[in-house]
Design a protein around this motif. Sequence first.
Motif, PDB file in Angstrom:
ATOM      1  N   PRO A 122      25.132   3.472  14.013  1.00 23.91           N
ATOM      2  CA  PRO A 122      24.228   2.653  13.195  1.00 23.91           C
ATOM      3  C   PRO A 122      22.902   2.428  13.913  1.00 23.91           C
ATOM      4  CG  PRO A 122      25.950   1.296  14.175  1.00 23.91           C
ATOM      5  CD  PRO A 122      26.305   2.723  14.471  1.00 23.91           C
ATOM      6  N   CYS A 123      21.840   2.243  13.142  1.00 25.85           N
ATOM      7  CA  CYS A 123      20.525   2.056  13.747  1.00 25.85           C
ATOM      8  C   CYS A 123      19.572   1.439  12.734  1.00 25.85           C
ATOM      9  CB  CYS A 123      19.977   3.382  14.279  1.00 25.85           C
ATOM     10  SG  CYS A 123      19.914   4.717  13.051  1.00 25.85           S
ATOM     11  N   LEU A 124      18.376   1.139  13.189  1.00 27.97           N
ATOM     12  CA  LEU A 124      17.351   0.563  12.337  1.00 27.97           C
ATOM     13  C   LEU A 124      16.383   1.659  11.913  1.00 27.97           C
ATOM     14  CD1 LEU A 124      16.637  -2.750  14.263  1.00 27.97           C
ATOM     15  CD2 LEU A 124      18.032  -2.443  12.217  1.00 27.97           C
ATOM     16  N   CYS A 125      16.361   1.917  10.623  1.00 28.41           N
ATOM     17  CA  CYS A 125      15.546   2.991  10.074  1.00 28.41           C
ATOM     18  C   CYS A 125      14.198   2.433   9.599  1.00 28.41           C
ATOM     19  CB  CYS A 125      16.280   3.637   8.895  1.00 28.41           C
ATOM     20  SG  CYS A 125      15.456   5.078   8.170  1.00 28.41           S
ATOM     21  N   THR A 126      13.186   3.243   9.665  1.00 32.68           N
ATOM     22  CA  THR A 126      11.895   2.881   9.085  1.00 32.68           C
ATOM     23  C   THR A 126      11.474   3.964   8.099  1.00 32.68           C
ATOM     24  OG1 THR A 126      10.625   3.966  10.850  1.00 32.68           O
ATOM     25  CG2 THR A 126      11.149   1.637  11.148  1.00 32.68           C
ATOM     26  N   TYR A 127      10.818   3.511   7.034  1.00 32.98           N
ATOM     27  CA  TYR A 127      10.297   4.463   6.054  1.00 32.98           C
ATOM     28  C   TYR A 127       8.905   4.003   5.627  1.00 32.98           C
ATOM     29  CZ  TYR A 127       9.894   7.703   2.223  1.00 32.98           C
ATOM     30  OH  TYR A 127       9.432   8.712   1.398  1.00 32.98           O
ATOM     31  N   ASN A 128       7.978   4.935   5.604  1.00 34.10           N
ATOM     32  CA  ASN A 128       6.598   4.631   5.240  1.00 34.10           C
ATOM     33  C   ASN A 128       6.217   5.355   3.951  1.00 34.10           C
ATOM     34  OD1 ASN A 128       5.477   3.150   7.746  1.00 34.10           O
ATOM     35  ND2 ASN A 128       6.459   4.953   8.622  1.00 34.10           N
ATOM     36  N   LEU A 129       5.497   4.667   3.100  1.00 33.24           N
ATOM     37  CA  LEU A 129       4.900   5.323   1.936  1.00 33.24           C
ATOM     38  C   LEU A 129       3.567   4.651   1.645  1.00 33.24           C
ATOM     39  CD1 LEU A 129       5.138   3.487  -0.908  1.00 33.24           C
ATOM     40  CD2 LEU A 129       7.530   4.158  -0.700  1.00 33.24           C
ATOM     41  N   ARG A 130       2.722   5.377   0.965  1.00 31.48           N
ATOM     42  CA  ARG A 130       1.398   4.857   0.613  1.00 31.48           C
ATOM     43  C   ARG A 130       1.097   5.164  -0.836  1.00 31.48           C
ATOM     44  NH1 ARG A 130      -3.382   2.931   2.271  1.00 31.48           N
ATOM     45  NH2 ARG A 130      -2.577   2.601   4.362  1.00 31.48           N
ATOM     46  N   LEU A 131       0.660   4.120  -1.552  1.00 31.50           N
ATOM     47  CA  LEU A 131       0.110   4.309  -2.894  1.00 31.50           C
ATOM     48  C   LEU A 131      -1.373   4.592  -2.679  1.00 31.50           C
ATOM     49  CD1 LEU A 131       1.805   1.334  -4.790  1.00 31.50           C
ATOM     50  CD2 LEU A 131       2.656   3.667  -4.474  1.00 31.50           C
ATOM     51  N   GLU A 132      -1.762   5.847  -2.842  1.00 27.31           N
ATOM     52  CA  GLU A 132      -3.100   6.273  -2.435  1.00 27.31           C
ATOM     53  C   GLU A 132      -4.187   5.847  -3.410  1.00 27.31           C
ATOM     54  OE1 GLU A 132      -5.168   7.094   0.432  1.00 27.31           O
ATOM     55  OE2 GLU A 132      -3.190   7.970   0.737  1.00 27.31           O
ATOM     56  N   TRP A 133      -3.826   5.667  -4.684  1.00 25.02           N
ATOM     57  CA  TRP A 133      -4.825   5.246  -5.675  1.00 25.02           C
ATOM     58  C   TRP A 133      -4.117   4.513  -6.806  1.00 25.02           C
ATOM     59  CZ3 TRP A 133      -6.029   5.344 -10.762  1.00 25.02           C
ATOM     60  CH2 TRP A 133      -7.363   5.115 -11.133  1.00 25.02           C
ATOM     61  N   TYR A 134      -4.567   3.288  -7.071  1.00 20.55           N
ATOM     62  CA  TYR A 134      -4.054   2.552  -8.220  1.00 20.55           C
ATOM     63  C   TYR A 134      -5.074   1.481  -8.615  1.00 20.55           C
ATOM     64  CZ  TYR A 134      -2.709  -1.113  -4.889  1.00 20.55           C
ATOM     65  OH  TYR A 134      -2.722  -2.091  -3.916  1.00 20.55           O
ATOM     66  N   PRO A 135      -5.113   1.096  -9.881  1.00 18.20           N
ATOM     67  CA  PRO A 135      -6.071   0.073 -10.339  1.00 18.20           C
ATOM     68  C   PRO A 135      -5.585  -1.315  -9.918  1.00 18.20           C
ATOM     69  CG  PRO A 135      -5.314   1.499 -12.136  1.00 18.20           C
ATOM     70  CD  PRO A 135      -4.381   1.681 -10.993  1.00 18.20           C
ATOM     71  N   CYS A 136      -6.281  -1.906  -8.956  1.00 15.27           N
ATOM     72  CA  CYS A 136      -5.788  -3.169  -8.397  1.00 15.27           C
ATOM     73  C   CYS A 136      -6.450  -4.404  -9.014  1.00 15.27           C
ATOM     74  CB  CYS A 136      -5.964  -3.187  -6.884  1.00 15.27           C
ATOM     75  SG  CYS A 136      -7.639  -2.785  -6.336  1.00 15.27           S
ATOM     76  N   LEU A 137      -7.696  -4.272  -9.456  1.00 13.67           N
ATOM     77  CA  LEU A 137      -8.406  -5.424 -10.007  1.00 13.67           C
ATOM     78  C   LEU A 137      -9.283  -4.995 -11.180  1.00 13.67           C
ATOM     79  CD1 LEU A 137      -9.642  -7.183  -6.729  1.00 13.67           C
ATOM     80  CD2 LEU A 137      -7.880  -8.054  -8.272  1.00 13.67           C
ATOM     81  N   LEU A 138      -9.550  -5.950 -12.063  1.00 10.34           N
ATOM     82  CA  LEU A 138     -10.496  -5.713 -13.153  1.00 10.34           C
ATOM     83  C   LEU A 138     -11.900  -6.111 -12.693  1.00 10.34           C
ATOM     84  CD1 LEU A 138      -8.474  -7.193 -16.162  1.00 10.34           C
ATOM     85  CD2 LEU A 138      -8.855  -4.778 -15.663  1.00 10.34           C
ATOM     86  N   LYS A 139     -12.887  -5.336 -13.109  1.00  9.41           N
ATOM     87  CA  LYS A 139     -14.278  -5.672 -12.814  1.00  9.41           C
ATOM     88  C   LYS A 139     -14.884  -6.390 -14.018  1.00  9.41           C
ATOM     89  CE  LYS A 139     -15.347  -1.898  -9.608  1.00  9.41           C
ATOM     90  NZ  LYS A 139     -16.200  -0.693  -9.395  1.00  9.41           N
ATOM     91  N   TYR A 140     -15.689  -7.401 -13.744  1.00 10.07           N
ATOM     92  CA  TYR A 140     -16.345  -8.149 -14.808  1.00 10.07           C
ATOM     93  C   TYR A 140     -17.865  -8.050 -14.651  1.00 10.07           C
ATOM     94  CZ  TYR A 140     -11.870 -10.227 -16.050  1.00 10.07           C
ATOM     95  OH  TYR A 140     -10.572 -10.415 -16.457  1.00 10.07           O
ATOM     96  N   CYS A 141     -18.540  -7.831 -15.756  1.00 11.66           N
ATOM     97  CA  CYS A 141     -19.997  -7.800 -15.773  1.00 11.66           C
ATOM     98  C   CYS A 141     -20.500  -8.992 -16.595  1.00 11.66           C
ATOM     99  CB  CYS A 141     -20.507  -6.498 -16.398  1.00 11.66           C
ATOM    100  SG  CYS A 141     -20.050  -5.012 -15.464  1.00 11.66           S
ATOM    101  N   ARG A 142     -21.774  -9.354 -16.375  1.00 14.07           N
ATOM    102  CA  ARG A 142     -22.359 -10.482 -17.094  1.00 14.07           C
ATOM    103  C   ARG A 142     -23.452  -9.995 -18.047  1.00 14.07           C
ATOM    104  NH1 ARG A 142     -20.794 -15.301 -15.876  1.00 14.07           N
ATOM    105  NH2 ARG A 142     -22.619 -16.225 -16.923  1.00 14.07           N
ATOM    106  N   SER A 143     -23.553 -10.680 -19.140  1.00 13.80           N
ATOM    107  CA  SER A 143     -24.598 -10.363 -20.116  1.00 13.80           C
ATOM    108  C   SER A 143     -25.158 -11.661 -20.681  1.00 13.80           C
ATOM    109  CB  SER A 143     -24.035  -9.501 -21.239  1.00 13.80           C
ATOM    110  OG  SER A 143     -23.064 -10.227 -21.987  1.00 13.80           O
TER     111      SER A 143
END
Length: 278
Positions: A218-239
Motif C-alpha cells: 500500500p502507498c500514497l498515490c498522487t494524480y494530477n490533471l489540468r482543465l486547460e480552458w473553461y469559462p470561469c466568469l461572466l464579463k459585464y459591460c456598461r452602457s
Amino acid sequence: MFGGVAVGNVSRLVVLPLLLTLWSALVVVVVVQGSELRVRVRLEDGLITEEVLEADSERDSISLEFKQGDGTLVTFVVDFKQDIKIFRALILGELERGQNQYQALCFVTRLNRNEIIPSESMARLRQKNPQAIRLAEERRGLEQLTMSAAVNLSRAGQLSSHIHNMCSEAPETIYTREADVKYWLEKGVDGSMFEELPRTTEAASLQPCHSAKDLWQPCLCTYNLRLEWYPCLLKYCRSRDSAGKGSSFKCGIKSCSKGYHFTYFVPQKQLCLWDEET
C-alpha cells in the motif's frame, strides 16, 4: 375519393397535431445540439486537443471532456443543484505490467463560488472561429486535494445523480475529502455512504507510491490533471441610455485554466504506476 370538406377537416385534425409534434421534436433537438460547444485548446505539453463542453439547463449541470496527450480521457461535471463537482479520468493501462486496458478514477468535491459560469450561460455560448486554438486568459493556481474518504457508488445518489453515470466504471475508486464529508453529514447525508481511508498525516508508515519498491504494497498515490480552458466568469459591460442613466449587461466570458493535485491511499502500488520516479 379524397376531396370534399369532410376529408379536409379530418386532414387538418390529423395533420396539424402531427406537425406540432414534429416541430416540438425539432425544437428539442436544436436546443440539445446547440448546448454543445467544441473548442480547440493547447495543452500544457504543447499538444492540441478538442474540448467538448455541454450544458443542461434543465438539470442545471455542465460537463467538459477532452483527451490528454497520453490518451487519458478526462471528464469534469458540475452539478449546480447539489453544489458538487466530479472529476473522472480514464487512464490507459500498462498491459505488459498486468494492468487492465484502462483504469478509472473519480474525485468528488464541493463546488466553490465563481469556479465556472452558470449552465444557462454556458448553453448560450457560441464561437465565431471554431478552428482557433484557445488559450485561457487567467491561469489559476494549483489546488492540492487530500482525498481521505471513499464514496459508496450504490448510495452516492444522495450527493448527486451524476455520480452513478460518471463513476460506474470506478466503483472502488471514488474519492472525496474529509472536510466535504463533514459538510455533507451536517446536511443530513447518510454517513454509511463514506469509508474513511488512511490519512496522509497519520499514516507515517505509508510511502509515496513513486518511491515504493514493491508493486503490491500500500502507498500514497498522487494524480494530477489540468482543465486547460473553461469559462470561469461572466464579463459585464456598461452602457448609458439617452437620459444618461447607466446600466450593465453581459457581454462575454472570461476563460481560466486550473490544475488539481490529488493525493489518496491505494492498497497496492500496481494501481498507481504513473506515479513513479523517472
